[in-house]
Design an enzyme around this catalytic site. Structure first.
Site, short mmCIF file in Angstrom:
data_model
loop_
_atom_site.label_atom_id
_atom_site.label_comp_id
_atom_site.label_asym_id
_atom_site.label_seq_id
_atom_site.Cartn_x
_atom_site.Cartn_y
_atom_site.Cartn_z
N GLU A 231 0.88 -1.17 0.00
CA GLU A 231 0.00 0.00 0.00
C GLU A 231 0.91 1.21 0.00
O GLU A 231 1.45 1.60 1.04
CB GLU A 231 -0.91 -0.02 1.24
CG GLU A 231 -1.89 -1.19 1.28
CD GLU A 231 -3.01 -1.05 0.25
OE1 GLU A 231 -3.23 0.06 -0.26
OE2 GLU A 231 -3.66 -2.07 -0.06
N CYS A 265 -1.99 9.53 2.72
CA CYS A 265 -1.54 9.05 1.41
C CYS A 265 -2.58 9.29 0.32
O CYS A 265 -2.24 9.33 -0.86
CB CYS A 265 -1.18 7.57 1.48
SG CYS A 265 -2.51 6.56 2.11
#
Ligand SMILES: *[C@@H]1O[C@H](CO)[C@@H](O)[C@H](O)[C@H]1NC(C)=O
Ligand SMILES: *[C@@H]1O[C@H](CO)[C@@H](O)[C@H](O)[C@H]1NC(C)=O
Ligand SMILES: *[C@@H]1O[C@H](CO)[C@@H](O)[C@H](O)[C@H]1NC(C)=O
Length: 487
Positions: A231, A265
């Protein structure tokens, strides 16, 4: 840089053993491996008990967790609640509610030629999984993967980030009391320890962090051919069309950009718009920022801080790119950076080269939606892409002609709280997906099983040599009509 433990380095006495084998993890991993092999983690009751333990950990330590999140990131309590505590609790509840259904074998159709075979997919745990978590959402990004790993019946080694120290301590000292310690361990340390752990044979690695470190993890995983989920991050573009209402866009973009002080993010990383839209957007952004954080954002209870000095210094350098249109102030001892908007930014400047991960929003001018799409497509695929427009045609064009982990039309990353959709990157922003059932599936091997009757050999005989005209014809017909299981 991990993958290369500095053997015998002073200050790490735990690594130096008389035999010269420096391995603080060996015992832990052997213990977990034995627990997994004993079948201990497989029954649904055991998995549910772990999930309930995790739920109790969240309930009984709510205030402690808010406190350490405030200590690590000055996270406002509301932000801590919605993006960390409630989110994790929801994932636990959702997994508990659906565990039985997720674990069930999935029957699959057979065909006319072998109606008596039973075909199904069984979800089995991988075994020993390693979860490596980052510091920006130190609970959410640690516990949400953990929910799926436990639900899937794995043994878990969890490495919280050493950078979010307060949260790390609670995860290491309090969380294990709520879980079965023969199947679960928290390990501490930084890159060096992570590298050392990755030398071992693990059955799955789940990493959240930067593409740079993601490459190191994936390289380490090749040694044992261990599957990985990565991720990662990236620079998420945010296109703003000329026909937008500037105040609406300013509110939405600013909230998602400055949430968690920009250390997200999936945050919109930069805005792409025309010079005309920029002129209308700037006063709107200024008014939004004042409304959210007051005239002196440093004294606002609604704005967090930068995690550490290293990140602070990196961000302060970025303030020198382009021209500051809004904000730009910083305070080193407080690790404070004002919500900032930069204009006249060149594509070659550092702020347009690296993921910003802070409360800074550059605006880059493009003349048209075509130019915006061209700009986006000549860069790495982002984790997220946002398009604001009052024309659904423009939003759809953006969606159709670009690629990203996920996509938001006239909205930020709210989809992240929905367990019904997967979360994960593409290309440079990562591989694999999770949230809700997708986490369970990520941590389960999907094993195809075909069980044929032990008798009835006569029915199967047709496939064996010698191949007569008659059985060849029948076989070809069988394959042609997709009745391959004749073979
Ligand atoms: C969980 O963490 C991610 C990390 O990027 C963040 O974007 C997200 O907002 C958090 N979850 C929620 C529901 O806010
Ligand atoms: C679209 O236009 C309407 C009407 O002008 C306005 O209220 C709305 O905020 C606009 N939406 C966006 C995303 O700009
Ligand atoms: C930085 O912030 C601290 C804490 O709020 C304050 O005491 C100090 O005066 C500030 N420094 C500057 C240079 O503004």
């Amino acid at each position: 840089h991990f993958g290369r433990p500095r053997r015998g380095s002073p200050g790490h006495p735990v690594q130096a053993t008389p035999s010269g084998r420096m391995d603080p993890f060996e015992d832990t991993l052997r213990r977990l491996r034995e627990a997994f092999n004993s079948g201990h983690t497989r029954p649904a009751e055991f998995r549910a008990a772990q999930l309930q333990g995790l739920g109790r950990f969240l309930q009984e330590n709510k205030q402690l967790l808010r406190d350490v999140l405030a200590q690590d990131l000055h996270k406002p309590a509301f932000e801590a609640d919605i993006s960390e505590l409630i989110l994790c609790q929801n994932e636990v509840d959702y997994a508990l509610k659906n565990l039985q259904a997720w674990m069930k074998d999935e029957p699959r159709s057979t065909n006319l030629v072998s109606p008596l075979d039973s075909v199904f997919i069984r979800k089995e745990p991988f075994g020993l999984v390693f979860i490596i978590a980052p510091w920006n959402y130190p609970l959410n990004l640690t516990l949400v993967p953990l929910v799926g790993a436990l639900a899937a019946g794995n043994c878990v080694v969890l490495k919280p980030s050493e950078i979010s120290q307060g949260t790390e301590k609670v995860l290491a000292e309090v969380l294990p009391q709520y879980l079965d310690q023969s199947c679960f361990a928290v390990v501490l340390g930084g890159p060096q320890e992570t590298g050392q752990l990755l030398e071992h044979e693990l059955d799955y690695i789940f990493f959240t962090g930067s593409p740079r470190v993601g490459k190191i993890v994936m390289t380490a995983a090749t040694k044992h051919l261990t599957p990985v989920t990565l991720e990662l991050g990236g620079k998420n573009p945010c296109y703003v069309d000329d026909n937008c209402d500037p105040q609406t866009v300013a509110n939405r973009v600013a909230w998602f950009r400055y949430f968690n002080t920009g250390q997200t993010c999936v945050a919109p990383d930069y805005v792409l718009c025309s010079p005309e839209m920029q002129e209308r957007l700037l006063p709107a952004l200024q008014s939004t920022i004042t409304r959210f954080y007051g005239d002196d954002p440093q004294s606002s209870p609604n704005l967090g801080r930068i995690i550490n000095q290293k990140q602070f210094q990196r961000l302060r350098t970025l303030l020198g790119c382009g021209r500051v249109a809004i904000g730009g102030q910083s305070n080193e001892s407080d690790r404070y950076i004002a919500p900032t908007v930069l204009v006249d930014v060149q594509e070659t400047e550092p702020v347009m080269q690296e993921e910003i991960f802070g409360p800074i929003l550059p605006i880059v001018n493009v003349q048209s939606v075509d130019e915006a799409i061209e700009f986006i497509n000549r860069r790495e695929k982002p984790l997220d892409l946002y398009a604001f427009s009052n024309s659904s045609q423009v939003v759809n064009q953006m969606l159709k002609r670009t690629s990203s982990g996920s996509f938001g039309g006239n909205e930020g990353f709210t989809y992240i709280s929905l367990p019904s959709v997967p979360f994960g990157g593409v290309g440079h922003s990562g591989m694999g997906r999770y949230h809700g059932k997708f986490t369970f599936d990520t941590f389960s091997h999907h094993r195809t099983c075909l069980l044929a009757p032990s008798g009835l050999e006569k029915l199967k005989e047709i496939r064996y040599p010698p191949y007569t005209d008659w059985n060849q014809q029948l076989l070809r017909w069988g394959m042609g009509s997709q009745s391959c299981s004749l073979l």
